[in-house]
Motif scaffolding. Structure first.
Motif, PDB file in Angstrom:
ATOM      1  N   ALA A 186       0.818  -1.221   0.000  1.00  0.00           N
ATOM      2  CA  ALA A 186       0.000   0.000   0.000  1.00  0.00           C
ATOM      3  C   ALA A 186       0.850   1.268   0.000  1.00  0.00           C
ATOM      4  O   ALA A 186       0.316   2.359  -0.139  1.00  0.00           O
ATOM      5  CB  ALA A 186      -0.916  -0.003   1.213  1.00  0.00           C
ATOM      6  N   ARG A 237       3.561   6.866   3.899  1.00  0.00           N
ATOM      7  CA  ARG A 237       3.614   8.324   3.888  1.00  0.00           C
ATOM      8  C   ARG A 237       5.062   8.767   4.114  1.00  0.00           C
ATOM      9  O   ARG A 237       5.847   7.996   4.662  1.00  0.00           O
ATOM     10  CB  ARG A 237       2.778   8.877   5.049  1.00  0.00           C
ATOM     11  N   ASP A 280      -2.730   0.375  -7.691  1.00  0.00           N
ATOM     12  CA  ASP A 280      -2.614   1.655  -8.387  1.00  0.00           C
ATOM     13  C   ASP A 280      -1.334   2.389  -7.982  1.00  0.00           C
ATOM     14  O   ASP A 280      -0.996   2.435  -6.811  1.00  0.00           O
ATOM     15  CB  ASP A 280      -3.809   2.561  -8.039  1.00  0.00           C
ATOM     16  N   ARG A 308       1.644  20.731  -2.375  1.00  0.00           N
ATOM     17  CA  ARG A 308       0.286  20.304  -2.715  1.00  0.00           C
ATOM     18  C   ARG A 308      -0.676  21.487  -2.755  1.00  0.00           C
ATOM     19  O   ARG A 308      -1.569  21.531  -3.598  1.00  0.00           O
ATOM     20  CB  ARG A 308      -0.202  19.242  -1.730  1.00  0.00           C
ATOM     21  N   ILE A 345      -2.822  22.545  -6.019  1.00  0.00           N
ATOM     22  CA  ILE A 345      -4.282  22.744  -6.047  1.00  0.00           C
ATOM     23  C   ILE A 345      -4.618  24.081  -6.705  1.00  0.00           C
ATOM     24  O   ILE A 345      -5.553  24.192  -7.502  1.00  0.00           O
ATOM     25  CB  ILE A 345      -4.877  22.649  -4.615  1.00  0.00           C
ATOM     26  N   GLU A 392       3.246  17.915 -10.949  1.00  0.00           N
ATOM     27  CA  GLU A 392       2.558  16.640 -11.228  1.00  0.00           C
ATOM     28  C   GLU A 392       3.578  15.508 -11.174  1.00  0.00           C
ATOM     29  O   GLU A 392       3.328  14.450 -10.622  1.00  0.00           O
ATOM     30  CB  GLU A 392       1.947  16.658 -12.629  1.00  0.00           C
ATOM     31  N   ASN A 396      -0.282  11.889  -5.522  1.00  0.00           N
ATOM     32  CA  ASN A 396      -1.194  12.989  -5.281  1.00  0.00           C
ATOM     33  C   ASN A 396      -2.603  12.487  -4.994  1.00  0.00           C
ATOM     34  O   ASN A 396      -3.360  13.119  -4.296  1.00  0.00           O
ATOM     35  CB  ASN A 396      -1.215  13.906  -6.507  1.00  0.00           C
ATOM     36  N   HIS A 397      -2.943  11.351  -5.542  1.00  0.00           N
ATOM     37  CA  HIS A 397      -4.305  10.861  -5.339  1.00  0.00           C
ATOM     38  C   HIS A 397      -4.379   9.470  -4.728  1.00  0.00           C
ATOM     39  O   HIS A 397      -5.455   8.943  -4.540  1.00  0.00           O
ATOM     40  CB  HIS A 397      -5.072  10.897  -6.651  1.00  0.00           C
ATOM     41  N   THR A 398      -3.249   8.872  -4.456  1.00  0.00           N
ATOM     42  CA  THR A 398      -3.298   7.580  -3.786  1.00  0.00           C
ATOM     43  C   THR A 398      -2.352   7.608  -2.603  1.00  0.00           C
ATOM     44  O   THR A 398      -1.343   8.270  -2.630  1.00  0.00           O
ATOM     45  CB  THR A 398      -2.861   6.433  -4.710  1.00  0.00           C
ATOM     46  N   LYS A 399      -2.712   6.872  -1.599  1.00  0.00           N
ATOM     47  CA  LYS A 399      -1.893   6.897  -0.383  1.00  0.00           C
ATOM     48  C   LYS A 399      -1.785   5.520   0.235  1.00  0.00           C
ATOM     49  O   LYS A 399      -2.518   4.627  -0.139  1.00  0.00           O
ATOM     50  CB  LYS A 399      -2.538   7.852   0.620  1.00  0.00           C
ATOM     51  N   PRO A 400      -0.859   5.415   1.224  1.00  0.00           N
ATOM     52  CA  PRO A 400      -0.717   4.126   1.884  1.00  0.00           C
ATOM     53  C   PRO A 400      -1.983   3.731   2.629  1.00  0.00           C
ATOM     54  O   PRO A 400      -2.668   4.573   3.117  1.00  0.00           O
ATOM     55  CB  PRO A 400       0.420   4.343   2.864  1.00  0.00           C
TER      56      PRO A 400
END
Lengths: 169, 279
Positions: free
Chosen positions: B73, B76, B97, B143, B147, B268, B275-279
């Protein structure tokens, strides 16, 4: 900053319990039932995990509810961001972020799979909980079905995040 | 590839992206238990372990040796752990992913097989080859800036008369852009607020204020991108141009497509899938 809390809880549920404990416990029972290994404690260990399920289900359900909310609703801006950038701008920026998140992670599709896998896992675990030794062939099949549902849930929860809910916070 | 790295995978995962299989492919040493990995003569160990075994590694790894922890997974950003500060975590997951690619795994092997690079890592310097794979700082400011850049692109994408509308839309992944008519009015001011992290009026800032904001912003972004303050790198140069443009702008149009688009692309890449997936 709910996103960070959600990620911690997801990681703890998915990695700490589901993958490293339940799936491991189910796999052991499947191997024992198939006669591949001998482990007299496997059923007792699984029973303990099934007993934990009421508590773990509550966590899983709350994780799914939060995910569903993020998939369907714009994020309400953080108060500090509102002070810094204004409510309308903060809401706009967070909505762009949320929509990119939806597009990049396929969160809506994953949510459907997660909901289905969770319901299936719940059903199978309840049935396993009512089983006793010696296991019938029906109980063995349930353990295998349960393993499939648990793996499906784990795979779809893996690496999933919710969108960032603050800009500077 | 390197005899100085040994691997231990609690699952013995032989599927394509499992640590065990990756280790076999790259001819790393294989340890069949955590204890053997810790006691091995390998200068570095790659591990996929449970928390209790990771604690054992952090406590037991001798000085001068390093460990890199992988997970299905990802992790961080976290400062080096362990009794001797030699225990690191890989941000990217081995599977699913945003998984670690074979090239990225090779980059980690090259880094951890090289004593000088490992030495730099222990001092908190992330070599360019593994940026996005190891980090000690959560990139809050990067980040936030990302945004805001997304917002600028969304504004351009939604304006069919804008010459960059199509490209902006593509960069955003062709999402349906939410409507916000007033965004453009305060673009330079918003960048100023995000860069400074406070509500300051750009027009009222003195030269000293601007210099201080520029200095602090560049320092924190450099560190968040895994570099050492003072380092020059293409991404830093691009970000610096944006910061300078914002702080020296005398009009809204100064923060233009030509300034924003390269920063967006650089961030990017720096943030990657994480940016859109994390542990």
């Amino acid at each position: 900053m709910m996103d960070a809390q959600w990620e911690q809880r997801r990681s703890s549920f998915n990695h700490g319990w589901l993958k490293n404990r339940l799936i491991v416990g189910l796999m052991k029972c499947v191997r024992v039932a198939r006669g591949q290994v001998e482990d007299q404690d496997s059923w007792r260990n699984l029973s303990c995990l099934v007993a934990d399920w009421d508590q773990m289900r509550e966590i899983a359900v709350s994780l799914v509810a939060f995910l569903r909310h993020r998939v369907s609703n714009p994020i309400s801006p953080d108060q500090n961001d509102v002070l810094l950038l204004g409510r309308e701008t903060s809401a706009f920026l967070l909505e762009v972020e949320r929509r990119r998140w939806l597009a990049c992670t396929h969160a809506a599709e994953k949510l459907l799979v997660i909901e289905e896998a969770l319901a299936s896992l719940d059903q199978q675990l309840q049935r396993i909980g009512a089983s006793s030794l010696p296991l019938s062939s029906e109980s063995r099949r349930r353990i295998e079905d349960c393993l499939v549902a648990a793996r499906r849930l784990g795979e779809n929860f893996s690496g999933l995040a919710v969108p960032r809910d603050f800009i500077l916070g | 590839m390197s005899a100085s790295i040994a691997a231990f995978d609690k699952d013995g995962d032989r599927t394509e992206f499992g640590l065990y299989k990756r280790a076999l492919v790259h001819q790393l040493g294989i340890a069949d238990s955590v204890d053997k990995a810790v006691q091995s003569d390998a200068s570095c160990i790659f591990v996929h372990v449970l928390d209790e075994d990771w604690e054992k590694i952090c406590e037991g790894l001798s000085e001068g040796r390093v460990a890199l922890r992988f997970s299905t997974a990802g992790f961080r950003p976290k400062s080096p752990e362990g009794k001797h500060g030699g225990c690191f975590r890989c941000l990217k997951p081995t599977k699913n992913d945003g998984k670690l690619t074979h090239q990225e795994f090779e980059a980690l092997i090259r880094l951890f097989a090289d004593a000088d690079s490992v030495g730099s890592l222990r001092w908190g310097i992330i070599p360019p080859s593994v940026r996005g794979l190891i980090s000690f700082e959560f990139p809050h400011r990067v980040r936030a800036l990302h945004i805001l850049l997304q917002g600028c692109l969304a504004e351009w994408a939604s304006d069919r008369f804008n010459p960059h509308a199509v490209e902006a839309s593509k960069l955003l992944g062709s999402i349906e852009v939410p409507h916000y008519p007033g965004f453009r009015i305060n673009r330079a001011q918003m960048f100023c607020s995000v860069l400074s992290g406070r509500n300051c009026n750009l027009e009222q800032l003195t030269s000293a204020d601007k210099s201080s904001i520029e200095h602090q912003t560049m320092n924190s972004i450099t560190i968040e991108l895994g570099m050492k303050v003072g380092d020059t790198d293409e991404s830093i140069t691009i970000v610096r141009k944006l910061v300078e443009t914002v702080l020296r702008s005398d009009g809204e149009d100064a923060v233009s497509w030509g300034v924003i688009q390269p920063v967006f692309l650089a961030l990017e890449q720096a943030l990657g899938n994480r940016n859109h997936t994390k542990p």
